[in-house]
Design an enzyme around this catalytic site. Structure first.
Site, PDB file in Angstrom:
ATOM      1  N   LYS A  32       0.821  -1.215   0.000  1.00 47.26           N
ATOM      2  CA  LYS A  32       0.000   0.000   0.000  1.00 47.26           C
ATOM      3  C   LYS A  32       0.855   1.265   0.000  1.00 47.26           C
ATOM      4  O   LYS A  32       0.504   2.244  -0.649  1.00 47.26           O
ATOM      5  CB  LYS A  32      -0.955   0.012   1.185  1.00 47.26           C
ATOM      6  CG  LYS A  32      -0.343   0.318   2.534  1.00 47.26           C
ATOM      7  CD  LYS A  32      -1.408   0.476   3.590  1.00 47.26           C
ATOM      8  CE  LYS A  32      -0.793   0.722   4.955  1.00 47.26           C
ATOM      9  NZ  LYS A  32      -0.058   1.989   5.040  1.00 47.26           N
ATOM     10  N   THR A  33       1.975   1.269   0.726  1.00 48.13           N
ATOM     11  CA  THR A  33       2.816   2.467   0.757  1.00 48.13           C
ATOM     12  C   THR A  33       3.401   2.746  -0.624  1.00 48.13           C
ATOM     13  O   THR A  33       3.474   3.900  -1.066  1.00 48.13           O
ATOM     14  CB  THR A  33       3.957   2.300   1.784  1.00 48.13           C
ATOM     15  OG1 THR A  33       3.381   2.000   3.064  1.00 48.13           O
ATOM     16  CG2 THR A  33       4.782   3.571   1.894  1.00 48.13           C
ATOM     17  N   ASP A 216      -3.709   7.850   4.087  1.00 48.18           N
ATOM     18  CA  ASP A 216      -3.177   6.543   4.468  1.00 48.18           C
ATOM     19  C   ASP A 216      -3.912   6.045   5.715  1.00 48.18           C
ATOM     20  O   ASP A 216      -4.390   6.843   6.521  1.00 48.18           O
ATOM     21  CB  ASP A 216      -1.680   6.678   4.756  1.00 48.18           C
ATOM     22  CG  ASP A 216      -0.994   5.326   4.900  1.00 48.18           C
ATOM     23  OD1 ASP A 216      -1.592   4.300   4.516  1.00 48.18           O
ATOM     24  OD2 ASP A 216       0.155   5.300   5.391  1.00 48.18           O
ATOM     25  N   GLU A 217      -4.000   4.716   5.892  1.00 49.17           N
ATOM     26  CA  GLU A 217      -4.634   4.106   7.068  1.00 49.17           C
ATOM     27  C   GLU A 217      -6.026   4.699   7.314  1.00 49.17           C
ATOM     28  O   GLU A 217      -6.380   5.091   8.426  1.00 49.17           O
ATOM     29  CB  GLU A 217      -3.751   4.300   8.314  1.00 49.17           C
ATOM     30  CG  GLU A 217      -2.334   3.787   8.194  1.00 49.17           C
ATOM     31  CD  GLU A 217      -2.229   2.264   8.214  1.00 49.17           C
ATOM     32  OE1 GLU A 217      -3.280   1.592   8.230  1.00 49.17           O
ATOM     33  OE2 GLU A 217      -1.102   1.747   8.195  1.00 49.17           O
ATOM     34  N   GLN A 247      -8.112  -4.342   9.412  1.00 46.29           N
ATOM     35  CA  GLN A 247      -7.035  -3.996  10.341  1.00 46.29           C
ATOM     36  C   GLN A 247      -7.401  -2.773  11.189  1.00 46.29           C
ATOM     37  O   GLN A 247      -6.525  -2.086  11.702  1.00 46.29           O
ATOM     38  CB  GLN A 247      -5.731  -3.737   9.587  1.00 46.29           C
ATOM     39  CG  GLN A 247      -5.169  -4.968   8.896  1.00 46.29           C
ATOM     40  CD  GLN A 247      -3.770  -4.742   8.355  1.00 46.29           C
ATOM     41  OE1 GLN A 247      -2.800  -4.616   9.104  1.00 46.29           O
ATOM     42  NE2 GLN A 247      -3.651  -4.680   7.036  1.00 46.29           N
ATOM     43  N   ARG A 610       1.514 -10.689  10.589  1.00 51.78           N
ATOM     44  CA  ARG A 610       2.863 -10.139  10.827  1.00 51.78           C
ATOM     45  C   ARG A 610       3.946 -11.136  10.409  1.00 51.78           C
ATOM     46  O   ARG A 610       5.107 -10.766  10.246  1.00 51.78           O
ATOM     47  CB  ARG A 610       3.083  -9.820  12.324  1.00 51.78           C
ATOM     48  CG  ARG A 610       2.174  -8.763  12.953  1.00 51.78           C
ATOM     49  CD  ARG A 610       2.072  -7.507  12.141  1.00 51.78           C
ATOM     50  NE  ARG A 610       0.920  -7.569  11.240  1.00 51.78           N
ATOM     51  CZ  ARG A 610       0.723  -6.737  10.234  1.00 51.78           C
ATOM     52  NH1 ARG A 610       1.605  -5.796   9.963  1.00 51.78           N
ATOM     53  NH2 ARG A 610      -0.340  -6.846   9.455  1.00 51.78           N
TER      54      ARG A 610
END
Length: 761
Positions: A32-33, A216-217, A247, A610
């Site tokens: 995503k980044t 973002d987020e 998330q 993770r």
């Protein structure tokens, strides 16, 4: 063009989408980044917008810096001055430019959380308000929650006299901040939103300036942040929102996962792009994550996949006790390091901060360097150090360092001037602060005398108690538990204080200080004429050693310990998710509401994703709670993971039977012999606490016999309606006997044995 090389089709579609509102559902490890920064670079490179016509919102300064660094590497431009930052950072920048219109002085200062609390305490003291009835931290939480909803005092509904007083204090606090020219963090956003909504010229300027707004987020935005974004986009700007509703784990901070679905309905419509290819984890890990999260309702929906193959199955371990669970983790870490893995690529995750204590002790004893990521090690935590200071004063009231730490914590009206007087008297007489108390005059001297009397009283009241009961008594009698009950984040601090009781119980059992009779001294080395320290003194030395030793230095290869919340955004080669038990993960506080349980499941989803290569899941049949053994059911989340992805290291559904409490040897489900004390038994008549309802009962050595069947605490049973469970408490005898049974997802039930259709497993 080179900028778009190596993007997969959904990533390419997101980066090059037309100038319109769009929602990008970016799964864990899906890049995503990269998509966000490449989208920004592509818009600039293709001439659709200038660098200063972009507004990008992140949730951390670190993420903002990473974006700027990546854009600089992609394009030969000067990124200085670009509007990329956090909500608070961008609002601060805008308010600085328009301070007069916002009603602020040019040099307005920002209060951090501790400064804000100090300002509230000063307000209450100046207004003569009882800070016990209106605790400062509770008022701070009330004010911030109102601001994050976009509410000024006049807009807050007050349902009773208490809330009306809170609203009045909120208004007084606002007036104080305005008078002093300061703003707190929530005020930055609220003041900025009000400025834009009320001043058409300023609003239209920024609406025309920022043609593209990237977020973002997005799943972590609160209501006011979403309203702020919509206000800025009102002039025709395109919002490019990137996030993952699976998330969303920060509801306790005000995050509203519903913002994503609302944004889709209001703006994105059919322009939703899903990034589902995962570049981090192997197939078994992703299968577990996908299957688990499907149990949540109202998801926007996506399915992670990888072309890296299935990889290794997820290893599952069922332990007899939390200590055994920790020891298994140690053995697996040694094996991983032996295979050539770096310790810093190994993470141990837990739901609650208090769980770290047992794991830290095991790592410490094994000599394995470790770091607690995003927090302090157990014995370095503020509340634990406060409790230890009280215990140190009970052991030695002349410990001036411990005295100064807690003499006015919790607050008991002892000011700096009084402490200066006491220190001067002690210095003049060459004595300790404790010894100087009687010579301090006035009201301050009386308060000091009351504190000294508290220490003496706690010492007297605990002189015949076992070690863990001493600690339990002190954290209550000192006022620490009551103090933290009034804090927004106090529940976690209280959990750590309770874990200190467990640490004392474990220390007594491990180091020869287990007491068979109240107040009994250690038995070691009497023939040598060596007088051993008291259990309390030995425990305090142990705590100091664990706090000071085995701390990994910066740059050292060390195992990473952290809560699941702290792990968001990180990844590791090998991940251990520990404590997968009902009431712990999912946490018991979440089980009352569907939304709470679904957030816990999202938290588990974050934990699972993770791991890159190897994932371990573990749970324990018994765990220490307040110095006593608590019996657990495995987490429902384990049952929601596909069996085909799991490799049980212990027999499936295996459950070690507790040994007869009368003594002797029991046999576990693995056929290995274990002493009865191997489940951290605190004594044959010790009370046992249920994991959900907090029942406290005493069991007899023989159990209870009803209708020819014998029932004991710790025994596995089956009920035709509630399924399989574990007896966690017992009261009465014969036909009046009742049991409390933890049925896992069905909760804890109290049943009359004479009529309940309960069968031993």
């Amino acid at each position: 063009m080179a900028l778009l090389d190596n993007l997969n089709p959904p990533q390419l579609a997101a980066v090059t989408i037309e100038s319109c509102h769009a929602l990008v559902l970016a799964g864990a490890g899906s890049g995503k980044t990269r998509v966000l920064t490449t989208r920004m670079a592509w818009l600039i490179q293709t001439g659709q917008v200038s660098p200063h016509g972009l507004l990008a919102v992140t949730f951390t300064n670190k993420a903002a810096r990473e974006m700027l660094t990546r854009i600089s590497a992609m394009l030969p431009i000067n990124t200085r001055g670009m509007w990329i930052g956090t909500f608070h950072g961008l609002c601060n920048r805008l308010l600085r430019a328009h301070h007069r219109d916002a009603g602020l002085p040019q040099t307005f200062q920002i209060l951090d959380t501790s400064d804000q609390l100090s300002a509230i305490k000063r307000l209450l003291k100046g207004a003569g308000v009882d800070d016990e009835k209106y605790p400062p931290r509770q008022l701070q939480h009330f004010i911030n929650a109102a601001k994050e909803e976009g509410l000024r005092p006049a807009e807050v509904e007050a349902y009773d006299s208490y809330n009306r007083q809170m609203v009045e204090l909120y208004a007084m606090y606002e007036a104080q901040c305005q008078r002093e020219g300061v703003v707190d963090f929530p005020e930055l956003l609220l003041r900025c939103y009000e400025l834009l909504s009320r001043n058409a010229l300023i609003r239209e300027h920024y609406q025309h300036r920022f043609r593209h707004i990237l977020v973002d987020e997005f799943q972590d935005t609160n209501r006011l942040q979403y309203r702020w974004l919509k206000l800025l986009a009102g002039g025709g700007a395109a919002i490019f929102a990137v996030g993952d509703d699976d998330q969303s784990i920060y509801a306790f901070r005000g995050a509203n996962v519903g913002n994503m679905a609302e944004f889709e309905r209001e703006f994105a419509h059919d322009r939703v792009i899903r990034l589902e290819q995962n570049y981090r984890s192997h197939g078994h890990i992703l299968d577990a994550a996908n299957t688990l999260i499907r149990n949540n309702s109202n998801r926007l929906g996506k399915n992670l996949w990888t072309d890296r193959g299935h990889g290794e199955p997820i290893r599952v371990y069922e332990a007899l006790s939390d200590a055994q669970e920790a020891q298994w983790v140690i053995e697996e870490i040694r094996s991983l390091v032996g295979e050539g893995r770096l310790r810093r690529e190994i993470a141990i995750l837990y739901r609650s901060n208090a769980q770290s204590r047992v794991l830290e002790h095991a790592l410490f004893s094994a000599g394995i360097p470790y770091k607690v990521y995003g927090g302090l090690r157990f014995f370095e935590r503020q509340e634990v150090k406060h409790a230890l200071a009280y215990l140190r004063l009970m052991e030695n009231p002349h410990d001036d360092t411990a005295w100064m730490r807690v003499v006015n914590f919790p607050a008991r009206g002892i000011g700096a001037r009084t402490l200066e007087q006491q220190a001067d008297i002690a210095r003049l007489n060459g004595c300790s602060l404790y010894a100087a108390v009687s010579q301090v005059p006035g009201r301050g001297g009386n308060n000091l005398a009351q504190f000294a009397a508290l220490i003496d009283r706690m010492r007297f009241e605990t002189q015949n108690l076992p070690l863990h009961e001493i600690v339990d008594h002190v954290i209550e009698a000192s006022g620490l538990v009551q103090h933290y009950l009034n804090e927004k984040e106090g529940a976690e601090r209280i959990e750590n204080l309770r874990e200190l009781v467990n640490a004392a119980a474990a220390f007594a059992a491990e180091d020869g200080y287990a007491q068979t009779d109240a107040g009994a001294l250690p038995q070691a080395l009497p023939e040598a004429g060596i007088e051993l320290p008291s259990p309390l003194a030995a425990f305090l030395a142990h705590a100091a050693l664990e706090a000071g030793d085995n701390q990994a230095s910066d740059g050292q290869d060390a195992v990473q310990l952290m809560t699941v919340h702290a792990a968001k955004g990180l990844e590791f080669e090998a991940v251990f998710i520990t404590g997968l038990e009902e009431g712990l993960f999912p946490h018991e506080n979440s089980l009352l509401e569907q939304s709470g349980l679904e957030e816990e499941r999202r938290l588990m989803y974050v934990a699972v994703t993770r791991a890159r290569e190897r994932l371990y899941l573990s749970f324990s049949q018994t765990r220490m709670l307040h110095g006593q053994t608590r019996y657990n059911m495995r987490s429902r989340f384990l049952d929601e993971v596909p069996e085909s992805s799991l490799k049980w290291l212990t027999p499936r559904n295996g459950r070690a039977r507790t040994a007869d409490v009368a003594g002797g040897w029991g046999r576990t489900a693995w056929g290995e012999e274990n002493p009865a004390g191997s489940v951290s038994r605190a004594g044959k008549d010790a009370p046992y606490l249920g994991s959900s309802e907090g029942y406290s009962n005493r069991r007899t050595s023989a159990g209870v016999e009803v209708n020819g069947r014998t029932f004991r605490v710790g025994q596995s049973v089956v009920h035709p309606k509630f399924g399989e469970g574990v007896i966690i408490g017992m009261t009465g005898n014969g036909p009046d006997a009742q049991v409390q049974v933890n049925f896992g997802s069905a909760g804890t039930k109290t049943l009359a044995l004479a009529v309940a259709k309960l069968e031993p497993v």
